[in-house]
Design a protein around this motif. Structure first.
Motif, PDB file in Angstrom:
ATOM      1  N   PRO A   1     -88.439  50.523  98.952  1.00  0.00           N
ATOM      2  CA  PRO A   1     -88.556  49.073  98.722  1.00  0.00           C
ATOM      3  C   PRO A   1     -88.990  48.710  97.301  1.00  0.00           C
ATOM      4  O   PRO A   1     -88.453  47.785  96.699  1.00  0.00           O
ATOM      5  CB  PRO A   1     -89.609  48.632  99.748  1.00  0.00           C
ATOM      6  N   ARG A   2     -89.960  49.455  96.756  1.00  0.00           N
ATOM      7  CA  ARG A   2     -90.466  49.145  95.415  1.00  0.00           C
ATOM      8  C   ARG A   2     -89.391  49.399  94.353  1.00  0.00           C
ATOM      9  O   ARG A   2     -89.157  48.575  93.473  1.00  0.00           O
ATOM     10  CB  ARG A   2     -91.714  49.982  95.128  1.00  0.00           C
ATOM     11  N   SER A   3     -88.726  50.572  94.448  1.00  0.00           N
ATOM     12  CA  SER A   3     -87.654  50.882  93.493  1.00  0.00           C
ATOM     13  C   SER A   3     -86.499  49.901  93.634  1.00  0.00           C
ATOM     14  O   SER A   3     -85.871  49.512  92.644  1.00  0.00           O
ATOM     15  CB  SER A   3     -87.140  52.302  93.713  1.00  0.00           C
ATOM     16  N   ALA A   4     -86.216  49.504  94.868  1.00  0.00           N
ATOM     17  CA  ALA A   4     -85.132  48.550  95.116  1.00  0.00           C
ATOM     18  C   ALA A   4     -85.448  47.201  94.472  1.00  0.00           C
ATOM     19  O   ALA A   4     -84.553  46.543  93.910  1.00  0.00           O
ATOM     20  CB  ALA A   4     -84.908  48.383  96.616  1.00  0.00           C
ATOM     21  N   ARG A   5     -86.717  46.754  94.528  1.00  0.00           N
ATOM     22  CA  ARG A   5     -87.107  45.498  93.885  1.00  0.00           C
ATOM     23  C   ARG A   5     -86.898  45.574  92.381  1.00  0.00           C
ATOM     24  O   ARG A   5     -86.384  44.640  91.763  1.00  0.00           O
ATOM     25  CB  ARG A   5     -88.577  45.179  94.184  1.00  0.00           C
ATOM     26  N   ARG A   6     -87.309  46.706  91.781  1.00  0.00           N
ATOM     27  CA  ARG A   6     -87.136  46.874  90.332  1.00  0.00           C
ATOM     28  C   ARG A   6     -85.657  46.875  89.962  1.00  0.00           C
ATOM     29  O   ARG A   6     -85.251  46.271  88.972  1.00  0.00           O
ATOM     30  CB  ARG A   6     -87.793  48.175  89.868  1.00  0.00           C
ATOM     31  N   ALA A   7     -84.844  47.587  90.766  1.00  0.00           N
ATOM     32  CA  ALA A   7     -83.398  47.654  90.499  1.00  0.00           C
ATOM     33  C   ALA A   7     -82.763  46.270  90.627  1.00  0.00           C
ATOM     34  O   ALA A   7     -81.946  45.866  89.790  1.00  0.00           O
ATOM     35  CB  ALA A   7     -82.732  48.638  91.459  1.00  0.00           C
ATOM     36  N   ALA A   8     -83.145  45.529  91.669  1.00  0.00           N
ATOM     37  CA  ALA A   8     -82.586  44.187  91.879  1.00  0.00           C
ATOM     38  C   ALA A   8     -82.946  43.261  90.720  1.00  0.00           C
ATOM     39  O   ALA A   8     -82.092  42.519  90.207  1.00  0.00           O
ATOM     40  CB  ALA A   8     -83.086  43.612  93.198  1.00  0.00           C
ATOM     41  N   LEU A   9     -84.197  43.319  90.296  1.00  0.00           N
ATOM     42  CA  LEU A   9     -84.653  42.475  89.190  1.00  0.00           C
ATOM     43  C   LEU A   9     -83.894  42.821  87.908  1.00  0.00           C
ATOM     44  O   LEU A   9     -83.458  41.929  87.161  1.00  0.00           O
ATOM     45  CB  LEU A   9     -86.164  42.657  88.984  1.00  0.00           C
ATOM     46  N   HIS A  10     -83.705  44.113  87.667  1.00  0.00           N
ATOM     47  CA  HIS A  10     -82.969  44.551  86.473  1.00  0.00           C
ATOM     48  C   HIS A  10     -81.514  44.074  86.524  1.00  0.00           C
ATOM     49  O   HIS A  10     -80.972  43.597  85.518  1.00  0.00           O
ATOM     50  CB  HIS A  10     -83.034  46.075  86.359  1.00  0.00           C
ATOM     51  N   LEU A  11     -80.884  44.207  87.688  1.00  0.00           N
ATOM     52  CA  LEU A  11     -79.493  43.756  87.834  1.00  0.00           C
ATOM     53  C   LEU A  11     -79.368  42.255  87.592  1.00  0.00           C
ATOM     54  O   LEU A  11     -78.428  41.793  86.928  1.00  0.00           O
ATOM     55  CB  LEU A  11     -78.977  44.093  89.241  1.00  0.00           C
ATOM     56  N   ILE A  12     -80.309  41.483  88.127  1.00  0.00           N
ATOM     57  CA  ILE A  12     -80.252  40.023  87.966  1.00  0.00           C
ATOM     58  C   ILE A  12     -80.475  39.631  86.510  1.00  0.00           C
ATOM     59  O   ILE A  12     -79.778  38.758  85.982  1.00  0.00           O
ATOM     60  CB  ILE A  12     -81.279  39.342  88.892  1.00  0.00           C
ATOM     61  N   LYS A  13     -81.419  40.287  85.854  1.00  0.00           N
ATOM     62  CA  LYS A  13     -81.680  39.991  84.443  1.00  0.00           C
ATOM     63  C   LYS A  13     -80.478  40.337  83.571  1.00  0.00           C
ATOM     64  O   LYS A  13     -80.204  39.681  82.572  1.00  0.00           O
ATOM     65  CB  LYS A  13     -82.905  40.756  83.953  1.00  0.00           C
ATOM     66  N   LYS A  14     -79.770  41.410  83.935  1.00  0.00           N
ATOM     67  CA  LYS A  14     -78.619  41.864  83.146  1.00  0.00           C
ATOM     68  C   LYS A  14     -77.315  41.569  83.905  1.00  0.00           C
ATOM     69  O   LYS A  14     -76.423  42.403  83.972  1.00  0.00           O
ATOM     70  CB  LYS A  14     -78.724  43.376  82.894  1.00  0.00           C
ATOM     71  N   ARG A  15     -77.224  40.402  84.486  1.00  0.00           N
ATOM     72  CA  ARG A  15     -76.096  40.119  85.382  1.00  0.00           C
ATOM     73  C   ARG A  15     -74.742  40.221  84.697  1.00  0.00           C
ATOM     74  O   ARG A  15     -73.785  40.691  85.295  1.00  0.00           O
ATOM     75  CB  ARG A  15     -76.285  38.776  86.083  1.00  0.00           C
ATOM     76  N   GLU A  16     -74.646  39.813  83.442  1.00  0.00           N
ATOM     77  CA  GLU A  16     -73.345  39.887  82.752  1.00  0.00           C
ATOM     78  C   GLU A  16     -73.008  41.324  82.355  1.00  0.00           C
ATOM     79  O   GLU A  16     -71.876  41.774  82.506  1.00  0.00           O
ATOM     80  CB  GLU A  16     -73.354  38.981  81.509  1.00  0.00           C
TER      81      GLU A  16
END
Length: 201
Positions: free
Chosen positions: A25-40
């Motif tokens: 869950p913790r790694s998934a949150r970090r990955a999701a946040l990174h993907l959203i920040k770098k969406r393009e």
């Protein structure tokens, strides 16, 4: 009562990412946040790649590999030795051997190993298809490149027994694969040495 920090869409993304091997869950949150920040730069290409994989990647009807063509590029490669089949438990093991350039043969993916405790029997694997290939194709050697675990060795013994009546040499990986080790985690040099030093089973 704790309130949700992110909206339901983001929570759904986190939940899906958390299902991936190696991501909690913790790694998934970090990955999701990174993907959203770098969406393009990341999320858009990743979405396209996932859709392409979903639409085009299929299981090879001959060996069980994953590819965008069927039979796969390994099975249709005329430069490979058609008299040799390397038997692996999973596609990840096939890819590991290919990365190591350890052998120039065809493959057969079992889809796992025999595991009575987990309810995995011969009918759950592609063992019957392997035996048919050995009898129908000009196979001279079957290399059992299975994990050095109890389940892997049980599967190897089972296949060896089924191939006793076939005019084929059955070998297994030799030095380099530690007991309890899994192929996908080994370095290329170790895998190459293990293939070269294979022994009769």
């Amino acid at each position: 009562m704790a309130t949700a920090v992110a909206g339901p869409e983001i929570e759904r993304l986190i939940q899906l990412l958390a299902r991936l091997p190696g991501l909690g869950p913790r790694s998934a949150r970090r990955a999701a946040l990174h993907l959203i920040k770098k969406r393009e730069a990341l999320m858009a290409p990743l979405t396209a790649a996932l859709q392409t994989a979903m639409d085009k990647v299929q299981v090879c009807k001959t060996c069980g590999n994953l590819d965008t063509q069927n039979p796969c590029t390994v099975c249709t490669d005329v430069r490979r030795d058609p008299s040799m089949i390397v038997v692996v438990a999973d596609v990840a093991d096939l890819w590991a051997l290919e990365r190591a350039h350890a052998v120039n043969s065809r493959y057969h993916v079992l889809g796992g190993t025999l595991s009575p405790l987990d309810g995995v029997g011969p009918q759950d694997l592609t063992i019957d298809a392997l035996i048919s290939r050995v009898h129908d194709e000009p196979i001279k050697e079957v290399i059992l490149a299975l994990n050095a675990t109890v389940d892997g060795q049980t599967t190897a013994h089972y296949i060896t027994e089924l191939l006793q009546d076939a005019d084929v040499k059955v070998t297994r990986l030799a030095h380099g694969v530690p007991v309890g080790g899994e192929l996908d985690y080994l370095d290329e040099g170790t895998l190459a040495a293990a293939i070269k030093q294979r022994t009769l089973f």
